[in-house]
Write an enzyme that holds these catalytic residues in place. Structure first.
Site, PDB file in Angstrom:
ATOM      1  N   GLY A   1       0.812  -1.208   0.000  1.00  0.00           N
ATOM      2  CA  GLY A   1       0.000   0.000   0.000  1.00  0.00           C
ATOM      3  C   GLY A   1       0.842   1.253   0.000  1.00  0.00           C
TER       4      GLY A   1
ATOM      5  N   GLY B   1       0.329   5.793   0.036  1.00  0.00           N
ATOM      6  CA  GLY B   1      -0.597   6.906   0.169  1.00  0.00           C
ATOM      7  C   GLY B   1       0.108   8.122   0.696  1.00  0.00           C
ATOM      8  N   ALA B   2      -0.691   9.151   0.996  1.00  0.00           N
ATOM      9  CA  ALA B   2      -0.115  10.399   1.492  1.00  0.00           C
ATOM     10  C   ALA B   2       0.587  10.182   2.835  1.00  0.00           C
ATOM     11  CB  ALA B   2      -1.225  11.442   1.654  1.00  0.00           C
TER      12      ALA B   2
ATOM     13  N   GLY C   1       2.374   7.518   3.695  1.00  0.00           N
ATOM     14  CA  GLY C   1       3.631   6.791   3.588  1.00  0.00           C
ATOM     15  C   GLY C   1       3.437   5.486   2.841  1.00  0.00           C
TER      16      GLY C   1
ATOM     17  N   ASP D   1     -12.971   6.662  12.124  1.00  0.00           N
ATOM     18  CA  ASP D   1     -12.830   6.361  10.699  1.00  0.00           C
ATOM     19  C   ASP D   1     -13.203   4.912  10.416  1.00  0.00           C
ATOM     20  OD1 ASP D   1     -12.387   7.010   8.072  1.00  0.00           O
ATOM     21  OD2 ASP D   1     -10.221   6.672   8.139  1.00  0.00           O
TER      22      ASP D   1
END
Length: 689
Positions: free
Chosen positions: A11, A13-14, A16, A128
């Site tokens: 994975g 993403g923003a 890391g 979340d």
């Protein structure tokens, strides 16, 4: 990273990069989240450290396990458990529109509830929850909640105001800028539950303003009629626009459609499958068929039959039964580990976690010959607790007309008469089948005690809760008020309750420090709350206290106490040295000595001081004690068979003659009102041929 070997990136993403790695020490697959902190803002660094803090606080089988963190190459490395089954979102998308069975949905929901309950118990909000953050094991049966990067740890007064989380799962109150709380997590969980039932999101739109409008209206398509009305109603209530109208986690877990699923989790998940045969009442009483057993069968060798020895025996006396009478068990394979007796009930817990009661057939009691003084002894028939075949019971306690039982997961259930609110369900209604005490679902109860009309329970965190009738201050809540719901009992600083004991109008707490705290009526000084000096001088007499207070009477105020029991007007205890002390009224010889009936001083039961006492119990006006060498002593009033022996010298401890077909060990004892129940097991068993 010298302890780990990278396999591949799973994975990006923003935040890391996420690596799948092998831990070299045990070749276990783990996930390492690599978060570059040098280029981050202060808030971003704080969010990364927050995830480490939150993960280290959580320890639950349905939450991704945190192992460690370290800094390397200017990046924070967080090492976590690897869930091989991928995300719940991936799983639902792989269904290709084929709906899940309701049973499978409930299994997923039950695990998410248990994990979220653990999160909230730590004063943490997830903030979340979504199908992307819910992971599965390799078999896609066990749920693991993860990604606590934006979770919020609440102090006692703080509230979460920041609008965070995936827009599709944001609650209406967040859309309005109101504080985020546990009910917002319930909304997100409701969205996940909706997704499980429909394979679609509850709220979707082409742009953010349209999505917010949909959420604020709370409109979503109904789920398929393939599912039960109970599941449909639960989704509607979890997605209620008013957060105060949404159920709590405990309320959801207490729903009838979920109880059996929750109870089954510990037997179905990660355990070796076992076979349990649940026999109806008729099969207990014999059907004329031959039964086979893996151990203890009747066998024939050289033409000689050997009768199987029972794994337990239960004896009862009192209430018109003049001497110990063996009660029938469901079968020879029944191993009774604990018994309890109330005014009208006799109950037992088996080694494999079954609860059964003996129902009285009351044979002959309505057809007495004129002039007769005793009827024919009643017949007792064992009956398993209905509707709880999948529940593992480890403890039972009987009140006057009600019963409390405790599962091996620390869940408390009650049933019977609800008078005085003693069932703990928030009302005074009767309950015919065992029902979870909803208010205690967030706690792991370790022991429970029932008085005539009140109950005390203690948790693994040494918290005490009380409910039921409150006069005389028996609940220890500082007032005479009754309560139909469990209330926390104040016990003071540095006090660690380990067991609770309810009397007729009072209660006792035994602590890990081997001291006693008492509350309620101190009539006859049955709680040892009179201030009595070592030389026997009474400085102060106390009639009742409303909060739990240490004993004040010598020598009890300086002894290490191992066990305590309460009768109607007297009490008894065992010290760490195995000595037995009694205190309270001696009107019927229930103290086991020749002291004055008005005596208020605790006394050592001298005639059995050469025996080490292992357990004891108090009835209304009698006492029963069991020594470490399995001698059973009784004393007090002997009418209606209370003592289980002839009534000569009834005020002094004398041995009860239990049938000794083979050596036995007493493993449980209970007395109430005028009756006693004792469970034994063989001390030794010859090997099976």
């Amino acid at each position: 990273m010298e302890k780990y070997e990278k396999i591949r990136v799973v994975g990006r993403g923003a935040y890391g990069t996420v690596h799948l790695c092998i831990r070299l020490s045990d070749r276990k697959q783990v996930i390492i989240k690599q978060i570059p902190v040098e280029q981050m803002t202060k808030d971003e660094r704080q969010a990364a450290l927050n995830e480490v803090k939150v993960l280290s606080m959580l320890h639950h089988p349905n939450i991704i396990q945190y192992y460690e963190n370290f800094l390397e190459d200017k990046a924070l490395m967080i090492v976590m458990e690897y869930a091989q089954g991928g995300t719940l979102l991936d799983f639902l998308q792989s269904r290709n529109g084929c709906l899940l069975e309701e049973e499978d949905i409930l299994k997923f929901l039950a695990q998410m509830l248990l994990s979220l309950q653990h999160v909230h118990s730590k004063q943490i909000l997830h903030r979340d929850l979504k199908t992307q953050n819910i992971l599965l094991d390799k078999k896609k049966e066990i749920v693991k909640i993860g990604d606590f990067g934006i979770s919020k740890v609440l102090s006692s007064k703080s509230k979460a105001y920041t609008v965070v989380g995936t827009p599709c799962y944001i609650s209406p109150e967040l859309c309005e800028g109101k504080p985020y709380n546990q009910k917002s997590d319930i909304w997100a969980l409701g969205c996940v539950l909706y997704e499980l039932a429909t394979l679609k999101r509850a709220f979707e739109a082409a742009n953010l303003p349209a999505l917010i409008l949909k959420i604020m209206r709370g409109t979503f398509s109904p789920i398929s009629s393939h599912y039960s009305p109970q599941l449909q109603d639960l989704i509607r209530r979890m997605l209620h626009l008013d957060p105060t109208k949404r159920p709590t986690i405990n309320q959801i877990m207490a729903q009838p459609i979920l109880i059996n699923t929750i109870m089954n989790l510990h037997t179905d998940m990660g355990k070796v499958p076992s076979v349990r045969i649940n026999r109806p009442l008729s099969s207990m009483q014999g059907t004329g068929r031959q039964r086979m057993s893996l151990r203890g069968n009747t066998t024939a060798r050289d033409g000689i039959s050997s009768k199987p020895q029972p794994l337990s025996s239960v004896f009862c006396w009192g209430g018109g039964i003049l001497s110990p009478s063996k009660l029938p068990l469901p079968n020879n394979e029944t191993q009774v580990v604990q018994v309890s007796i109330g005014r009208t009930q006799r109950a037992a817990v088996t080694k494999n976690g079954r609860l059964f009661v003996w129902e009285s057939q009351a044979v002959g009691t309505e057809s007495l010959i004129p002039g007769a003084t005793e009827g024919v002894a009643p017949m007792f028939v064992p009956r398993y607790l209905e509707g709880q075949a999948a529940v593992t019971i480890q403890h039972v306690a009987c009140g006057d007309l009600f019963t409390a039982c405790l599962t091996d997961r620390g869940i408390l259930m009650t049933f019977g008469s609800g008078v005085n609110g003693c069932l703990g369900h928030g009302n005074c209604s009767d309950v015919t089948q065992a029902k979870i005490v909803e208010a205690l679902l967030g706690y792991e109860v370790t022991q429970v005690s029932c008085g005539a009309s009140h109950v005390l329970a203690v948790t693994n965190e040494h918290e005490v809760f009380a409910w039921g009738r409150g006069d005389n201050g028996r609940l220890g809540l500082g007032s005479y008020e009754s309560t139909a719901s469990p209330k926390p009992v104040p016990v003071g600083q540095n006090v660690h309750p380990c067991s609770v004991h309810c009397g007729m109008d009072c209660s006792v707490i035994l602590t890990l420090e081997n001291s006693l705290l008492c509350s309620g009526s101190n009539r006859y000084n049955k709680l040892a709350l009179d201030t009595i000096t070592a030389d026997g001088y009474t400085e102060q007499m106390v009639e009742e206290v409303l909060t739990f207070t240490p004993v004040q009477s010598a020598p009890l105020n300086s002894l290490a106490v191992k066990m305590v029991a309460q009768g109607t007007s007297h009490s008894a205890l065992i010290t760490e040295d195995g000595e037995c002390y009694t205190f309270g009224s001696n009107q019927f010889g229930q103290l086991g000595c020749d002291c004055d009936p008005g005596n208020r001083r605790p006394v050592l039961v001298a005639s059995i001081k050469h025996h080490s006492i292992a357990m004891l119990s108090c009835g209304d006006i009698f006492t029963v004690a069991v020594s470490t060498d399995n001698e059973v002593f009784t004393w007090g009033k002997s009418s209606r068979g209370r003592l289980g022996r002839p009534d000569e010298d009834s005020h002094l401890p004398k041995v009860v003659a239990l049938p000794k077909d083979e050596p036995f060990t007493v493993n449980s004892l209970s007395s109430s009102h005028g009756s006693t129940l004792i469970a034994t097991k063989p001390s030794q068993r010859s090997p099976s041929p």
